[in-house]
Motif scaffolding. Structure first.
Motif, short mmCIF file in Angstrom:
data_model
loop_
_atom_site.label_atom_id
_atom_site.label_comp_id
_atom_site.label_asym_id
_atom_site.label_seq_id
_atom_site.Cartn_x
_atom_site.Cartn_y
_atom_site.Cartn_z
N GLU A 120 0.83 -1.21 0.00
CA GLU A 120 0.00 0.00 0.00
C GLU A 120 0.86 1.26 0.00
O GLU A 120 0.56 2.24 -0.67
CB GLU A 120 -0.92 -0.01 1.22
N GLY A 121 1.97 1.23 0.75
CA GLY A 121 2.84 2.40 0.81
C GLY A 121 3.43 2.74 -0.54
O GLY A 121 3.47 3.91 -0.94
N ALA A 160 2.18 1.83 -3.50
CA ALA A 160 1.10 2.23 -4.40
C ALA A 160 0.70 3.69 -4.16
O ALA A 160 0.47 4.45 -5.11
CB ALA A 160 -0.11 1.31 -4.20
N ASN A 161 0.62 4.08 -2.90
CA ASN A 161 0.25 5.47 -2.58
C ASN A 161 1.32 6.45 -3.07
O ASN A 161 0.99 7.54 -3.57
CB ASN A 161 0.04 5.62 -1.08
N LEU A 162 2.60 6.08 -2.91
CA LEU A 162 3.68 6.94 -3.39
C LEU A 162 3.60 7.13 -4.90
O LEU A 162 3.71 8.26 -5.40
CB LEU A 162 5.03 6.33 -3.01
N ARG A 217 1.00 6.81 -6.85
CA ARG A 217 -0.19 7.59 -7.21
C ARG A 217 0.04 9.09 -6.97
O ARG A 217 -0.24 9.92 -7.83
CB ARG A 217 -1.39 7.11 -6.39
N ALA A 218 0.58 9.44 -5.81
CA ALA A 218 0.80 10.85 -5.49
C ALA A 218 1.83 11.49 -6.42
O ALA A 218 1.71 12.66 -6.80
CB ALA A 218 1.24 11.00 -4.03
N GLU A 264 0.14 12.08 -9.75
CA GLU A 264 -0.77 13.22 -9.60
C GLU A 264 0.00 14.53 -9.58
O GLU A 264 -0.43 15.53 -10.17
CB GLU A 264 -1.59 13.08 -8.32
N HIS A 270 0.81 14.82 1.15
CA HIS A 270 0.79 13.38 1.39
C HIS A 270 1.93 12.93 2.30
O HIS A 270 2.10 11.72 2.54
CB HIS A 270 0.87 12.63 0.05
N TYR A 324 5.22 13.32 1.64
CA TYR A 324 6.39 12.90 0.87
C TYR A 324 7.35 14.07 0.65
O TYR A 324 7.05 15.22 0.98
CB TYR A 324 5.96 12.31 -0.47
N ILE A 359 9.67 8.78 -0.11
CA ILE A 359 8.86 8.62 1.10
C ILE A 359 9.51 9.29 2.30
O ILE A 359 8.85 9.97 3.08
CB ILE A 359 8.61 7.12 1.38
#
Length: 274
Positions: free
Chosen positions: A124-125, A127-129, A131-132, A135, A164, A166, A212
């Motif tokens: 999940e970590g 994937a979120n990185l 995505r952000a 974006e 987020h 980061y 991250i």
């Protein structure tokens, strides 16, 4: 890609942008094919061979190969590697994230793009990185309108990833693109500098490199690979973008590839666009 020498800014004509659009469409299609091939067990060398063969089959040439002495067609940066990773016999593993950065030259003009892909199922970590980071690239593209400054692009990138939690990578930037891979202006990924005013005919690569854990990096002994100072994950997305009278145009868009709704809404609001 770093180790840059800067070339003066020059504005591109519609005819020149048309060539760069063809180059960009070709390049992005190849990078997406390489990304789809980045599965567990595949080596970086295999991905590099695929990219090189596809570029040559299309009548173009790899932009990175032998540039400043770089030994490969792709920059392949895995996990904590930020940029300029050298493809090797290392096999990708389930859960890795891999940044695929590639450029080509077509009819004398360069295109440059990067895409970070998850290998198999990622956490999940990660994937979120990813995505952000993606974006934030589109947030920067949305600011690429005549009258804005390069700093507006970096500010949009930085604000999004900071929200987020980061960090923007220090010391590495986007750049103008044209008859050389690296031209002026620099496109920073933070808003500390107002920068140059944007004018129709400018073409540049926007490339957020987002970590991250820290903004700090170090270079490995190979003289190329840049890693996060704390070993945390890093993601990298990049598009070559033209500033036009009708707003920004993403030149590195593969045939059939859709822009996100958020960016389409921004483009629709540009005065006189239609």
């Amino acid at each position: 890609m770093g180790h840059t020498e800067s070339h003066p800014l020059y504005l591109k004509s519609e005819a020149e942008i048309a060539v760069m659009r063809r180059a960009g469409q070709l390049l992005q299609g190849i990078v997406l094919e390489v990304a789809a091939a980045a599965r567990p067990g595949v080596t970086g060398l295999e991905l590099d061979k695929l990219a090189k063969s596809r570029i040559k089959e299309a009548g173009a040439r790899p932009a990175f190969l032998n540039l400043y002495g770089f030994p490969a067609t792709l920059c392949l940066s895995i996990n904590e590697q930020v940029v300029h990773g050298i493809p090797s016999a290392r096999r990708l593993e389930e859960g890795d994230i891999a940044s695929i950065d590639c450029g080509l030259v077509l009819e004398g003009f360069f295109a440059d793009t990067a895409y970070t892909v998850g290998v198999g199922r990622v956490g999940e970590g990660a994937a979120n990185l990813m995505r952000a980071t993606r974006e934030s690239l589109y947030k920067g593209i949305a600011q690429s309108v005549a009258g804005n400054r390069t700093g507006d692009i970096g500010r949009a990138v930085e604000q999004h990833v900071k929200a987020h939690g980061y960090h923007v990578t220090e010391d590495y930037t986007g750049h103008g693109v044209g008859r050389h891979l690296h031209e002026d202006p620099k496109i920073y990924n933070d808003g500390k500098r107002r920068g140059e005013r944007l004018r129709p005919g400018m073409v540049f690569a926007i490339e957020p490199m987002i970590n991250i854990g820290t903004s700090k990096t170090r270079e490995l002994k190979d003289g190329w690979t840049v890693v996060t100072a704390d070993g945390s994950l890093s993601a990298h997305f990049e598009h070559t973008v033209a500033v036009t009278e009708n707003g920004p145009e993403v030149l590195t868009l593969a045939d059939g590839e859709e822009l996100p709704e958020e960016l389409l809404a921004v483009l629709a609001a540009v005065p006189g666009r239609g």
